[in-house]
Design an enzyme around this catalytic site. Structure first.
Site, short mmCIF file in Angstrom:
data_model
loop_
_atom_site.label_atom_id
_atom_site.label_comp_id
_atom_site.label_asym_id
_atom_site.label_seq_id
_atom_site.Cartn_x
_atom_site.Cartn_y
_atom_site.Cartn_z
N LYS A 115 0.84 -1.20 0.00
CA LYS A 115 0.00 0.00 0.00
C LYS A 115 0.87 1.24 0.00
CE LYS A 115 0.94 1.09 4.50
NZ LYS A 115 1.76 2.27 4.87
N ASP A 119 -1.92 -0.87 10.67
CA ASP A 119 -2.20 -0.91 9.24
C ASP A 119 -2.99 -2.15 8.83
OD1 ASP A 119 -0.64 1.34 9.14
OD2 ASP A 119 0.98 0.46 7.96
#
Length: 262
Positions: free
Chosen positions: A8, A130
């Site tokens: 990401k 995350d």
């Protein structure tokens, strides 16, 4: 069963306040990119094993994910795990978090555990701030410690993404030690709705301010990306990967790079 956990980007990262529990509240956009690890989990009759070439220590997030599921399901069958890393460690691209969340999802499917979305989110949050994002498949604004997620309609299809890996490992503790804390001039949602050509002035990563002083190479890489034609460049997460978005592939000398078409 095999899956390919994705990396990401953090597009914008504002650290808004320090919490009483020692964590920090933040605001960022998580955006998955086509850079993947490879994770295979197979039932095993030989006990808990993982591929020797992966060298997975007990504190690896994949193993922590296995242990977290095992606490809920003590009779969880033994498995063999094969992990092939392609997402650089310590880059701010979320490889470890993605691997961990993929492990939760794979166990749920492989052994038909029936864990709900709520249970998966709880387990993912316990593994890392995350991790819950990787339960999603689309861009999300993240707030709180990164676990409060809201879909955001950002589509970067057609742009080139240049990732630069300087080979610098920045620990989370180091990054947060001196990060400036405060409310941004405008909400990140508002900034991201501006044309990408304006992001340079509005979509900031708060970790850059002090880390670029401590590691001047990072500032030079970002400068090089803009000089080479990037429309927007930033550090991802707390580093150390620097990325640039552009209409055409960029040429950056002297550093390990990877170019992806989004």
């Amino acid at each position: 069963m095999i899956t390919f956990p994705s990396a990401k980007l953090n597009i914008g990262l504002r650290v808004t306040e320090k919490r009483p529990d020692g964590y920090h509240n933040l605001q960022t956009l998580f955006y998955q990119i086509p850079l993947h690890d490879s994770l295979e989990i197979l039932p095993s009759k030989e006990g808990m094993l993982w591929d020797d070439s992966s060298d997975l220590p007990e504190d690896n997030l994949v193993i922590k994910a296995y242990r977290a599921v095992q606490k809920i399901y003590p009779t969880l069958p033994a498995v063999r795990i094969f992990l092939r890393k392609r997402i650089p460690m310590g880059s701010g691209l979320g490889g470890g978090s993605s691997d961990a969340t993929a492990t939760l999802l794979m166990f749920n499917r492989l052994f038909d555990l029936g864990m709900s979305d709520t249970t998966l989110h709880h387990l993912a949050t316990g593994l890392g701030a995350d991790c819950p994002f990787f339960l999603k498949t689309s861009p999300h604004i993240a707030e709180g410690i990164g676990d409060i997620l809201e879909p955001f309609p950002l589509d970067l299809t057609g742009y080139y993404l240049t990732l630069v890996f300087p080979g610098i490992h920045i620990s989370t503790k180091e990054a947060y030690t001196a990060v400036p804390v405060g409310q941004p001039e405008e909400d990140l949602r508002t900034s991201l709705n501006r044309p990408i050509s304006e992001w340079k002035e509005w979509v900031k990563n708060d970790f850059e301010k002090n880390l670029f002083v401590a590691y001047p190479t990072l500032a030079e890489i970002k400068k090089s990306l803009y000089a080479s034609g990037a429309i927007y460049a930033s550090m991802s997460g707390s580093g150390s990967a620097i990325y640039g978005l552009s209409h055409e592939p960029l040429n950056i000398d002297n550093y390990a790079t990877k170019t992806l078409k989004l």
